[in-house]
Design an enzyme around this catalytic site. Structure first.
Site, mmCIF file in Angstrom:
data_model
loop_
_atom_site.group_PDB
_atom_site.id
_atom_site.type_symbol
_atom_site.label_atom_id
_atom_site.label_comp_id
_atom_site.label_asym_id
_atom_site.label_seq_id
_atom_site.Cartn_x
_atom_site.Cartn_y
_atom_site.Cartn_z
ATOM 1 N N PHE A 119 16.532 25.374 -22.723
ATOM 2 C CA PHE A 119 14.952 25.841 -22.934
ATOM 3 C C PHE A 119 14.667 25.342 -24.284
ATOM 4 O O PHE A 119 15.447 25.383 -25.045
ATOM 5 C CB PHE A 119 14.787 27.309 -22.794
ATOM 6 C CG PHE A 119 13.476 27.610 -22.943
ATOM 7 C CD1 PHE A 119 12.594 27.465 -21.875
ATOM 8 C CD2 PHE A 119 13.032 28.417 -24.189
ATOM 9 C CE1 PHE A 119 11.196 27.712 -21.997
ATOM 10 C CE2 PHE A 119 11.587 28.662 -24.426
ATOM 11 C CZ PHE A 119 10.721 28.464 -23.241
ATOM 12 N N ARG A 144 10.024 26.463 -9.191
ATOM 13 C CA ARG A 144 11.167 27.335 -9.696
ATOM 14 C C ARG A 144 10.449 28.673 -9.229
ATOM 15 O O ARG A 144 9.494 29.223 -9.290
ATOM 16 C CB ARG A 144 10.998 27.458 -11.144
ATOM 17 C CG ARG A 144 12.193 28.125 -11.944
ATOM 18 C CD ARG A 144 11.945 27.859 -13.469
ATOM 19 N NE ARG A 144 10.893 28.950 -13.984
ATOM 20 C CZ ARG A 144 11.081 29.272 -14.944
ATOM 21 N NH1 ARG A 144 11.960 29.194 -15.961
ATOM 22 N NH2 ARG A 144 10.049 30.200 -15.492
#
Lengths: 411, 411
Positions: free
Chosen positions: A127, A370
């Site tokens: 991330f 997602r």
């Protein structure tokens, strides 16, 4: 056994030992919410708990609440509430600041504990904030940053074998693919090579059992606003293994991390335990929301949670097969978080079209659709319906409608 | 003219142009609250605003609110709301993290802007977190920390004249004595010596007009939970002068400070403007409380605020004279914040006894009885009554009661 029909799903819901938790959340009607890995749903107890903190603790009792309502101790009491969810002792976890700030603190502390070495090993595709904070830490500490593919075990082993890695930062579950890493094995490998490990639990805390102590993690950080349902931008947590407490030095040396804060002494002296990782005053109103959600979480059997999570993700993987999208999430249950990611170059439009049908997932560049699965408030039938909807969106081509094509801000 | 009788005070209250603001706060009955410099009172609009964020924005709209409700932009929109209160342009102020973390960011950025020098000059007796963060910054940056008496102009000038000071950190108003420093003059002196200045506005923002831009401040930080009434531990703010934006590098390089956060790119690139000082996601529920209070603050005339503040503190100083306590706050209005501090070795017990009479102040070690004056919700008559109560507490000796003698936790 993965249910294959909607009736199967309804029967599974009837027998689901976690089914009762759904009523403890306030969910928008007509929506199947598969984005609890971005922002968890609102627990029913939260509005009242927040209102009590605002109106009574703050409004009526004012500064007296720092003692009376336990505000001063919240970073520790909330940390103790998170501890059992991540396999830690109560005094090893504190709550406060954001994930980024806590990453900064943990990485600096780990580097200082391993002063002969100067490499921070991160992972490609982590991330962004993990990447950027590693950059910031490396710059300020004069360290060297390297990155490796975390799911390529040979590459990871090779990078650690170089023998110069001070600290390894990995996400326990990859935010994009949902891949779950073997914390015990990787930590063992790192330690065998003289490397400390900082784990990012943003996508695993509250999604599956985490065993920081028995897996010998050194440090960990995580957010509370995804699977832990503490609300947008809620305070993050930091874990420091007890064996590192005495020697750990982190640089955000605010007065809440002082050994005797009310002495108002001129010099800094770090507090005992994980408290030395605290810095300044924390948003108490936001902490109230975390407190409400943690009360709920104390009643959750994490074994049952994991079982249901895997059943839901299995179901979604199987039921969306007819859509023909490539699976980005590992098929093996032991390598999967509570998430299913599918790939398609037009994934953004597909996710938008799906939201229009009341199924909320999200998109992550460049091509990831997602879907997060929060077992406390999702039913098998919901997941079945969501999968059907996705198949229909893809097959119908309705996602080609121009209004789904424009990316707007936060996704 | 300082009123001298309760009737004078009542007449002043009738003519007070700020009197209407009192009804915009929810105050506990039977209390005169002189601790708004520790935790500001609750604005009447706040509970509803917080409930809307929790129940509607979070509960019903979930992740959609990052766009729809402007959550992503809050650090900037709230910063723009604070800007006029501190004499800054909207794009020079951002909201997020705590004061301690922001101090860390500002000090590191200032050190990096002045790379030929390695001294951080702080002030003796500053609020502990300022001292401790300076220590933490100095350690990590390899800088040298020095401290000076900020109210000793010769000492300050001497320390700056050494010619090696990279950055000076001062509190605009001293948390303990309430002394107000001349921002324009000190900043000019620092600049003339090649030193950048970071101002801590915790005790001046919302207490008096602050003119960061015209006083040529380089950086500033401040909290929002004292005079700005945003609630316990509410997010802090950071000011960076526009002239420093392009060159400033702070180390908490989270993704909210990235130039293009939704590219999810592998490398950090700082955003334009003060946004580069942002790090991670911020507590939105706490931000909602700040938003509610800033709506009120946009309607406040800071000139009138200062006028009333000085009148109230004058009144308190005069009316408490019979108590015979030593005044720690400068008597000259231009050197005084919105605070009156009195000294006595038994101050702790006196403050406790006063609280029992419904007058809430606080105590700061070693001997400071501290009283904050929030002109938006305090009446002249309240202050008169509070002063009378203090005189009676001291004269009667009721503070000698053993139950007032024991220090308990947070004071």
């Amino acid at each position: 056994m993965t249910p294959t029909t909607r009736d199967d799903c309804l029967r599974r819901d009837e027998k689901d030992p976690l089914a009762g938790f759904r009523d403890e959340f306030l969910l928008p009607s007509g929506t199947v919410y598969l984005d609890g890995n971005s922002l968890g749903a609102l627990p029913a107890a939260t509005p009242g708990r927040v209102a009590r903190t605002v109106e009574q603790e703050w409004g009526e009792r004012l500064i007296a609440s720092w003692n009376e309502a336990g505000w001063w101790e919240k970073p520790r009491t909330l940390g103790a509430g998170i501890a059992p969810l991540v396999g830690a002792a109560p005094h090893e976890v504190v709550v406060g600041d954001g994930t980024s700030a806590n990453l900064f603190k943990a990485l600096v502390a780990a580097l200082r504990l391993n002063p002969e070495r100067h490499v921070v090993l991160g992972e490609r595709g982590n991330f962004p904030t993990d990447l950027y904070i590693t950059e910031g830490v490396s710059e300020i500490m004069g360290a060297v940053e390297r990155r490796v593919h975390a799911d390529n075990r040979a590459a990871l082993a090779g990078a650690l074998a170089a023998g110069d890695v001070a600290v390894l930062l990995l996400s326990h579950v990859d935010y994009s693919t949902g891949a779950l890493r073997d914390m015990a094995e990787i930590t063992r490998l790192a330690h065998a090579n003289g490397t400390l490990v900082v784990w990012d639990l943003c996508h695993s805390a509250g999604a599956l059992p985490v065993e920081l102590a028995s897996d010998r993690a050194d440090f960990a950080v995580g957010c509370t606003y995804k699977y832990l349902n503490a609300g947008p931008g809620a305070p993050a947590f930091l874990f420091a293994a007890e064996r590192h407490h005495a020697a750990s030095r982190q640089p955000l040396t605010g007065w809440h991390g002082h050994a005797r804060p009310f002495d108002f002494s001129a010099g800094y002296a770090p507090a005992e335990g994980a408290s030395r990782f605290l810095s300044g005053s924390q948003p108490v109103v936001a902490a109230a929301a975390l407190e409400a959600s943690l009360e709920l979480w104390q009643r959750v059997d994490l074994g049952l949670l994991r079982e249901k999570s895997l059943a839901l993700t299995d179901l979604f993987i199987e039921a969306t097969r007819p859509a023909g999208l490539r699976l980005a999430t590992p098929r093996e249950p032991e390598r999967r978080g509570s998430q299913v990611s599918l790939r398609h170059p037009d994934g953004y439009a597909m996710v938008r079209a799906l939201i229009e049908r009341g199924v909320v997932g999200d998109f992550r560049a460049p091509d990831i659709l997602r879907f997060g699965f929060a077992p406390l408030y999702l039913r098998y039938a919901d997941v079945f319906d969501a999968a059907q909807a996705l198949v229909e969106v893809v097959r119908s081509g309705e996602w080609r409608d121009p209004r789904f094509a424009v990316a707007t801000g936060v996704t």
